[in-house]
Scaffold this active site. Structure first.
Site, PDB file in Angstrom:
ATOM      1  N   GLU A   9     -72.763  26.828  23.579  1.00 43.71           N
ATOM      2  CA  GLU A   9     -72.314  26.478  22.690  1.00 43.71           C
ATOM      3  C   GLU A   9     -73.554  26.654  21.675  1.00 43.71           C
ATOM      4  OE1 GLU A   9     -69.262  26.713  21.549  1.00 43.71           O
ATOM      5  OE2 GLU A   9     -67.586  26.389  23.432  1.00 43.71           O
ATOM      6  N   SER A 291     -21.419  -2.281   0.582  1.00 40.58           N
ATOM      7  CA  SER A 291     -21.000  -4.076   0.255  1.00 40.58           C
ATOM      8  C   SER A 291     -21.807  -4.652   0.750  1.00 40.58           C
ATOM      9  CB  SER A 291     -20.074  -3.971   1.155  1.00 40.58           C
ATOM     10  OG  SER A 291     -18.110  -3.589   0.037  1.00 40.58           O
TER      11      SER A 291
END
Length: 733
Positions: A9, A291
């Site tokens: 890497e 309501s």
């Protein structure tokens, strides 16, 4: 493993004091300009930053992002050692099949610990992060071996292994030592799906506090009860608890702790799959609450500012919004005449509710609602009394104030944030009193009757609870374009609470192509029942509400008309109801305490009474109402005289039993409206958690707001303002 990862890497990893490689970045920039693609350029430190902070998708690999990576990589290199950075990377990389980190990968692929791996096994793992799915040894063995051998070659070129070691490792079959494939269920992903709407709101709250949860390396503690969250998720996404009409019906639900404002759980939809931070219907869809608005905008303010009692008389008769020709109607297009506030609210009649709002004054009522976290727009007018745009988060938090005795806590998700420098920021909410204790108690006492006698599908036996239904229907324009919507609801709600939890549930559809049929308008209440039953089973506490001394409970004769008359001690149980009055506004009592039986002092905050006149063997709240006179001249429309009270003493029992019945407490001066009483309410028996006031001629009720001559069927007010495309209606299920 260190040698393998660094070699493949970033072979210059230990010689990069800044955490970046300027030469590689420059080459990457040239590729970006000449080829239109971004290639390479990332050090191990930059890759760690990318894995921790940024998206790894190809479409997000931009030059700007690469520069951000480089900047953060330099910051990381200043703060952490090379060994730490490498450890972070090795623990974070993805290795396909739901596996993260090299140690976990060693156990999954080879059944060993990391240090037990052979050279070719380590090389295979080290090569996976570059393209985990492409180099999977189970599905792509050839590509996996090629990548493994490339790692081995890099290790040799980097002088980490000998030629003989490299040759032997490359000659090893890729399948050597490999465990049989097994599917891994990633529990963290499952948890993320379950908690996604909650986490979305928590992140928003963290940002509002000045932090960046994606950059600041924070440890965030939230108020979520994960078990409650998981149960709520299962209730709306499986068929084990509630039956839905189809897969398209949606849900938005919120649970808050009434005693501190903590958001306990939240659901933003159902059947969503893994949609990260998608539409959260619990907070983002402000639909008319029907309501469920009535306690907030109509009756709460009337009790608070006009000192109305639960017996206060209202007239359910033909009504036209002032200044318009728009008639307000109920779902059944019938009028029930004179009724008490208790009956009107429990049975969700629309006209009495709007008349209550009108009596208080719209602006004053708006102010009351605003203190509960609900902003009713000025141009909505009286129609807002039967529904306005509210989220389930707002609904649960507003009703929580009724639960806790009148204190509003702004809901919040995050209790603690710990920053990378070790500083801990603790958060809590201090509540603000927004109504009198008497108002909160009286509303709760009435709303106890809803699950017991009206929305019985939401009733939970033995639990002290209160609740309110709410539905809205489609405007006439929507029905005209889609006749199938006729007779269906656009929104169906249930708000319910105990002293420990407040829950608001909305159900409906995202588009106007479908409506909630009458059969399924009870789904919201059933979701509430399933979740509240679970919460109650996990919490042994089942406290009842204790009547404050500012409230007077009295047995009122059903023969009363405009002025409440205290029932005779010898009257039959079917001839009176238990009603509540603000202290100083109760009717005069011609009887002495000694006229009642010795056990008449007991009673729950229920409108049900025992079959034996003023007698019960169970005990509940304490009525400490000593003789006093009313000094207030601010009486409701009606009589409003001042006279003394008699005392009534009850013992207090907050228990897990349902056998609490009402007391026959007495009081003084009362106020009532000028209409005649048409059928007072009565119930008998030792049932608890009831405060009913249910009328013996009811059994179904509604809060429809259909209007004649308009599609805005919740009606309009003064200047003819109309609703925004929805109307309110409710039928009993």
């Amino acid at each position: 493993m260190e040698d393998a990862v660094v070699s493949i890497e970033d072979k210059n990893f230990y010689n990069e004091p800044l955490g970046i490689d300027p030469v590689r970045i420059a080459k990457s920039a040239v590729n970006n300009v000449t080829r239109g693609t971004l290639q390479g350029g990332s050090t191990l430190t930059q890759q760690l930053v990318k894995l921790t902070v940024f998206s790894t998708e190809t479409k997000d690999q931009t030059f700007k992002r690469k520069m951000q990576e480089a900047w953060l990589a330099m910051r990381v290199s200043q703060k952490f050692s090379k060994q730490q950075i490498l450890e972070f990377y090795i623990n974070k990389v993805y290795l396909n099949n739901g596996i993260y980190g090299m140690e976990t990968g060693a156990k999954y692929y080879y059944g060993k610990t990391l240090k037990q791996l052979t050279l070719p096994e380590m090389a295979m793992l080290a090569g996976l992060p570059n393209a985990p799915s492409n180099y999977d040894p189970y599905t792509h063995p050839t590509e996996s071996k090629q990548r493994r051998d490339l790692v081995i070659q890099a290790m040799y070129d980097n002088n980490k292994i000998t030629k003989a070691q490299a040759t032997e490792a490359m000659n090893t079959p890729i399948s050597t030592g490999l465990q049989p494939y097994k599917k891994v269920t990633n529990s963290s992903n499952t948890k993320r799906i379950i908690a996604d709407p909650y986490i979305k709101e928590a992140i928003t709250e963290v940002k509002k506090r000045g932090f960046d949860p994606y950059r600041d390396n924070l440890k965030i503690t939230v108020n979520m009860d994960y078990d409650a969250q998981k149960r709520l998720y299962n209730i709306v996404n499986t068929s084990n608890y509630v039956q839905f009409p189809d897969s398209k019906m949606q849900v938005g639900a919120t649970i808050v702790n009434p005693n501190n404002g903590k958001v306990v759980a939240m659901i933003g939809g159902r059947n969503l799959g893994y949609v990260q931070f998608g539409l959260n219907r619990a907070v983002q869809t402000s639909r008319s609450n029907g309501s469920t608005m009535k306690p907030i905008l109509d009756y709460g303010p009337a009790i608070e500012y006009l000192n109305w009692s639960t017996y206060h008389q209202l007239d359910d008769s033909a009504y036209t919004y002032p200044g318009t020709n728009i008639a307000l109607k109920d779902w059944d297009e019938q009028y029930e005449g004179q009724m008490s506030l208790r009956k009107a609210l429990v049975n969700s009649r629309n006209i009495p509710a709007v008349k209550a709002l009108q009596a208080t004054g719209f602006d004053k009522a708006r102010g009351f609602a605003k203190k509960l976290g609900i902003d009713v727009k000025e141009d909505e007018g009286l129609q807002a009394g039967i529904g306005s745009g509210v989220s389930s988060l707002q609904g649960a938090s507003a009703y929580a104030a009724f639960s806790n005795g009148g204190t509003y806590y702004k809901p919040y998700y995050v209790s603690k944030i710990e920053t990378a420098d070790g500083i801990t920021h603790n958060y809590d909410k201090s509540g603000k009193r927004v109504m009198k204790e008497s108002t909160a108690y009286m509303i709760t006492d009435v709303l106890k009757g809803v699950p017991q006698s009206y929305a019985t599908y939401a009733n939970i036996s033995g639990l002290h609870q209160a609740g309110k239904t709410g539905t809205t229907n489609y405007a006439s324009e929507a029905i005209a374009s889609n006749p199938a919507l006729s007779g269906t609801a656009k929104d169906s709600w249930y708000n319910g609470y105990t002293k420990n939890y407040s829950i608001s549930v909305w159900t409906g559809y995202d588009t106007n192509q479908s409506g909630v049929s009458s059969t399924y308008q009870s789904v919201a209440g059933k979701i509430y029942k399933a979740e509240m039953s679970y919460l109650a089973s996990q919490n042994n506490s089942n406290p009842n509400w204790k009547k404050p001394s500012s409230v007077v409970a009295m047995m009122i004769s059903n023969s009363s008309s405009t002025t409440p008359v205290v029932a005779s001690p010898s009257a039959s149980s079917s001839s009176y109801t238990r009603e509540l009055f603000v202290k100083g506004y109760a009717p005069s009592n011609p009887y002495k305490s000694s006229d009642y039986s010795s056990s008449s002092a007991s009673g729950s905050s229920s409108n049900q009474v025992t079959t034996n006149r003023h007698s019960s063997s169970s005990s509940s709240e304490s009525d400490d109402e000593n003789n006093s006179t009313s000094s207030s001249g601010n009486t409701e429309t009606g009589t409003g005289s001042n006279s003394s009270q008699n005392t009534n003493s009850n013992s207090n029992s907050s228990s897990n039993t349902a056998n609490n019945n009402n007391s026959g407490s007495t009081g003084n001066t009362g106020n009532s409206s000028s209409n005649t009483n048409n059928g007072g309410s009565t119930n008998t028996g030792n049932t608890g958690n009831s405060n009913g006031g249910t009328s013996d001629n009811s059994g179904s009720g509604s809060d429809s707001g259909t209007s004649s001559g308009t599609g805005n069927s919740e009606g309009s007010t003064g200047g003819g303002a109309t609703t925004n495309g929805s109307s309110s209606t409710e039928s009993a299920n």
